[in-house]
Design an enzyme around this catalytic site. Sequence first.
Site, mmCIF file in Angstrom:
data_model
loop_
_atom_site.group_PDB
_atom_site.id
_atom_site.type_symbol
_atom_site.label_atom_id
_atom_site.label_comp_id
_atom_site.label_asym_id
_atom_site.label_seq_id
_atom_site.Cartn_x
_atom_site.Cartn_y
_atom_site.Cartn_z
ATOM 1 N N PHE A 112 44.984 81.623 19.526
ATOM 2 C CA PHE A 112 45.535 82.511 20.549
ATOM 3 C C PHE A 112 45.111 83.951 20.281
ATOM 4 O O PHE A 112 44.707 84.313 19.177
ATOM 5 C CB PHE A 112 47.065 82.412 20.599
ATOM 6 C CG PHE A 112 47.753 82.923 19.362
ATOM 7 C CD1 PHE A 112 48.183 84.242 19.281
ATOM 8 C CD2 PHE A 112 47.966 82.092 18.265
ATOM 9 C CE1 PHE A 112 48.816 84.718 18.140
ATOM 10 C CE2 PHE A 112 48.596 82.553 17.123
ATOM 11 C CZ PHE A 112 49.021 83.869 17.057
ATOM 12 N N CYS A 113 45.206 84.774 21.325
ATOM 13 C CA CYS A 113 44.923 86.213 21.215
ATOM 14 C C CYS A 113 45.760 86.925 22.277
ATOM 15 O O CYS A 113 46.666 86.330 22.856
ATOM 16 C CB CYS A 113 43.430 86.495 21.374
ATOM 17 S SG CYS A 113 42.724 85.898 22.928
ATOM 18 N N THR A 114 45.477 88.176 22.562
ATOM 19 C CA THR A 114 46.320 88.961 23.469
ATOM 20 C C THR A 114 46.291 88.431 24.901
ATOM 21 O O THR A 114 47.330 88.150 25.495
ATOM 22 C CB THR A 114 45.889 90.436 23.468
ATOM 23 O OG1 THR A 114 45.848 90.915 22.130
ATOM 24 C CG2 THR A 114 46.861 91.283 24.278
#
Length: 310
Positions: free
Chosen positions: A184-186
């Site tokens: 996951f990331c922003t």
Amino acid sequence: MKKNNYKIVSLYSFFSFQENSIIELKQNLLRIEKENDLSGLLIIASEGINGTICAEEKIIENILNLIKNIVGNNQLNIKVSYSKEKIFKKLKLKIKNEIVTMGVPEINPLEDAGTYIDSFNWNKLIKDKDTIVIDTRNHYEVSIGSFKKSINPNTKNFSEFPQWVDNNLDNHLGNENSKNIAMFCTGGIRCEKATTLLKNKGYKNIFHLKGGILKYLEDISKEESLFEGECFVFDKRVALDHELKKGSYSICHACGMPISIEDQTKVEYIEGIQCHFCINKFTDEDRKRFEERQKQINKLKVKNQEISNN
């Protein structure tokens, strides 16, 4: 401008962006900025577009229509939030080699990205004992909030991620190559490339959170959320809470690290000049420059306050 009248759109899309279309979009955006209250940061490359724009709703819709006409049938990933004030000083347009810099030009997310998992199925996946969870963001982003028990690669920038994979991922997997790898990331864009990288290296069962943390916070109630802390963003807001409102963090203008309210009470902290992260990082000459800059910032704040009062 009325309360929460700024619409903020974070967007990205991978597609073949032709040079003539890049030039045309840039000219149109600069024209719109000249005529309207538009700010943001957009990164454009031959592989697509990435960034955030901030303006009144009707202006945002005009810009999105321009971009959608260029993107065509390729997916334009969008996250929306609102603010009482501008989150950028002005509009910046940057033409680069990559819309998010990994430094591995041969990978193509359009051809071989991982499997999307939406917000509503994410909790089940990361709770699975046969899943390892990787936060693909930079260390300073991870420091203020992340998903429970996720792995922090402790990178300074995204271009360090491939080396972290080569040096560390197999250790986390052990001998269990059948494990799920959830990333996951922003907003999702870094995971497009990160999952593609892993698949190209032969890893299996690669998943990523569709829309990233921002979409998850929008979709999942605080009571059900497995995200702890606040989500770092690259604009004046610094961080967002679970309601996607400006959080409690500020930025140290000397080193760029996010600092909490508690951090600002520490003896090392001097606004605009230093914090406990960078007290030994800069010279006295640097601090004199920072001090002068902070004086100018304070003068501008006073001037703007006087204007708003009149």
